[in-house]
Every structure is written in C-alpha cells, then in structure tokens.
Write a protein that holds these residues in place. Structure first.
Motif, short mmCIF file in Angstrom:
data_model
loop_
_atom_site.label_atom_id
_atom_site.label_comp_id
_atom_site.label_asym_id
_atom_site.label_seq_id
_atom_site.Cartn_x
_atom_site.Cartn_y
_atom_site.Cartn_z
N THR A 97 26.08 17.20 -4.73
CA THR A 97 25.22 17.77 -4.80
C THR A 97 24.97 19.26 -5.59
O THR A 97 24.43 19.44 -6.55
N SER A 164 26.77 11.44 -12.62
CA SER A 164 25.57 11.31 -11.86
C SER A 164 25.31 12.78 -11.41
O SER A 164 23.41 12.68 -12.34
N THR A 165 25.54 13.57 -10.81
CA THR A 165 24.83 14.72 -10.40
C THR A 165 24.44 15.35 -11.25
O THR A 165 23.93 16.46 -11.42
N PHE A 168 21.89 14.26 -14.00
CA PHE A 168 20.51 15.07 -13.02
C PHE A 168 20.07 16.23 -13.19
O PHE A 168 18.75 16.44 -14.40
N ASN A 171 19.78 17.40 -16.87
CA ASN A 171 18.66 16.75 -18.03
C ASN A 171 17.45 17.68 -17.58
O ASN A 171 16.58 18.17 -18.13
N TYR A 172 17.45 18.08 -16.19
CA TYR A 172 16.12 18.58 -15.48
C TYR A 172 16.35 20.50 -15.81
O TYR A 172 15.14 20.94 -16.31
N ILE A 206 15.06 17.63 -7.81
CA ILE A 206 15.84 16.51 -8.46
C ILE A 206 16.62 17.07 -7.62
O ILE A 206 17.59 16.29 -6.96
N VAL A 209 15.60 14.05 -5.52
CA VAL A 209 16.28 12.92 -6.01
C VAL A 209 17.74 12.63 -5.97
O VAL A 209 18.35 11.98 -5.64
N THR A 210 18.44 13.77 -6.37
CA THR A 210 19.94 13.91 -6.27
C THR A 210 20.48 13.49 -4.59
O THR A 210 21.81 12.82 -4.77
N TRP A 213 19.77 9.71 -3.83
CA TRP A 213 20.64 9.12 -4.82
C TRP A 213 22.38 8.48 -4.02
O TRP A 213 22.52 7.71 -4.30
N LEU A 282 11.32 12.08 -9.48
CA LEU A 282 11.22 11.27 -10.77
C LEU A 282 10.23 11.23 -11.66
O LEU A 282 10.51 11.81 -13.39
N GLY A 285 10.51 15.15 -13.30
CA GLY A 285 11.88 14.99 -14.56
C GLY A 285 11.22 14.54 -15.86
O GLY A 285 11.45 14.38 -16.49
#
Length: 289
Positions: A97, A164-165, A168, A171-172, A206, A209-210, A213, A282, A285
């Motif tokens: 993360t 993936s991290t 995330f 984009n944020y 975020i 979320v991470t 996830w 989510l 974001g």
C-alpha cells in the motif's frame, strides 16, 4: 393521480426489498450451513438435515480444527498455518500500500519523460495471469535465497499487488488540483513535504480501499502459497486444502466447516469493521473522476 403514484412507489419498493432479501438469503445460505454444521457433533450431522439447528453449542470441532486436525502427516490443526498467514499478510499489505501510494503520487503529480509508458507497463501487470510468473518468480526467489520462506511469499505478494495499488492511487491522485501543488512549491515545499503534509491527509478513502483489497487478495491467495511455500511457511489456504483432503475412516464435516470458517474469519471481520470505509473510498474515487 397521487394515490396511483403512491401505490406504484410502494409496489416498487416492495419488489426491491424482496429482491434484496432473496439475494441475501441466497448468498448467506452457505455461511449458515457452515456455521450450524461446525456446531454439531458427528451423530447430529448423520441424523438431522443439513439446515437443522444444532441441539446445543458444541465447539469441539473448532478446537480440533484449530490445534488437532490432521493436515497430511502433521496433526497440529490450522494454528501454524494461521500464524504464517498473519506474518505474511500484514507486512505485505502495509508495504504494498505504501509503495503503491508513492508510485501513484509520482505517476500522477510528478510526471517525467516516459512516465506514461511506465504506467502502461504497470497497468499490463494488473491483467497478466499469475500462472505466467510462477516459473520466473521461483527462479528469482532461488537466486535471492528466499525460496520456501515467508519472506519469499511477502516479496511475491508485493510484486503481484504493486500494479493494482499503483493504479488505485494514481487514478485517485490524478484529480488533485494542480494549483494546490503549485502553491505548495511556491512556499518552498518539496517532494516529501508535499506528500506527507498535503497528499497523505487527503488519502484516507483510497488507503482504506487499498488496504482492504490487498488484505483480501493476499489472505485468500492459494496459488502463490502452494507454489512458493515450504513445510514451515504454508499459509492458511494451503493448510485448509490439506485438512479437507486428508483421508480418514469417517469424514468429519463439522471439522472441515469449522476450519473453513477459521480461514475466512479474518477477511469477514475486516469487511464488517471497515466495510463502510471501503464503500466510501470507492464513492470518493468515483466522484473525483
């Protein structure tokens, strides 16, 4: 007209709640069967139906699953596998993360020549099947001397989760106003000061979320666990598989169900405790675009 509209509204709400109730029953039915079966003894399982309630709370199956059930030749239950997963998951989640946050920060707010190409390669890693990397990853772990160890599993999950991290966070952070950073630079703030004083405080959604996830992905992973672990470093998913496939004269369904619940309990607790933060993250974001 208003009465007709009100009736249609009530009917639509009733249909909506009925649909949600049916869906909830459908998805919770396996969990119900697992719980009630884990609280029965062998005689109750043979004599009663699958969905019948137990005559009383019997935790013997849970105790056997935790410290006595056989997982192959070893009969120490899921306890050692559980702690292997804990020592593997916590550092892997925290480091991946943090690493993803730094990558997202750089790729969105400190762009350099080739940064878009680098991001494209990271994005490719999100969609690459993990089976493809088993052989090269095993060779790399061998070269580093980390084969069949918890440290090796941590490294594998760090590299597997990094695309993936990074996606995330990138984009944020892409929606952070550039004027905010320019103002901070005008005041003399540098790379790290902007990150810790401005970016990190606004990253709570975020980050949650991470974390959720990554915890779910790493804790529930079986492929890397069975491929890269040794006798003393197998995660709980491998232990659960070994327990369920260990043959005996009488199949102990109550022990198997208790073991499955033990293996799934951490992720369920994470979603119960932090699920609302996951939804908020989510939504945040999505609003940020």
């Amino acid at each position: 007209m208003s009465t007709k509209f009100f009736s249609i509204h009530i009917l639509s709400r009733a249909v909506l709640y009925a649909t949600l109730l049916i869906g909830a029953v459908f998805f919770l039915a396996p969990l119900y069967v697992m719980v009630v079966t884990s609280l029965k003894d062998a005689d109750e399982i043979r004599q009663n139906s699958l969905v019948s309630l137990p005559g009383g709370v019997n935790l013997d199956a849970w105790r056997l699953a935790w410290d006595s059930a056989c997982t192959g030749a070893q009969c120490s239950g899921l306890e050692p596998f559980f702690w292997n997963s804990v020592w593997m998951t916590i550092p892997a989640v925290l480091i991946s993360t943090t690493w993803g946050a730094l990558n997202g920060y750089v790729l969105s707010l400190w762009k350099f020549r080739g940064s878009e190409t680098l991001f494209a390669f990271l994005l490719f890693g999100v969609f690459m099947p993990f089976q493809v990397v088993l052989l090269p990853m095993s060779q790399v772990l061998g070269w580093l001397g980390l084969s069949s160890s918890i440290m090796g599993l941590i490294l594998v999950h760090l590299l597997a989760g990094l695309p993936s991290t990074s996606l995330f966070f990138r984009n944020y952070y892409a929606a952070v106003p550039k004027d905010l950073l320019n103002a901070a630079r005008m005041d003399g703030a540098g790379f790290w000061m902007i990150f810790f004083r401005i970016i990190v405080p606004m990253s709570t959604p975020i980050v949650m979320v991470t974390l959720i996830w990554q915890f779910t992905q790493i804790w529930n992973d079986f492929l890397f666990g069975v491929a890269f672990s040794g006798a003393d470093s197998k995660p709980i998913t491998v232990g659960l598989n070994n327990l369920a496939n260990t043959t005996s004269s009488v199949k102990a369904y109550n022990v198997d169900m208790a073991a499955a619940l033990i293996a799934g309990l951490p992720t369920m607790l994470v979603y119960v405790v932090a699920g609302r933060y996951f939804v908020r993250g989510l939504t945040a974001g999505a609003v940020k675009g």
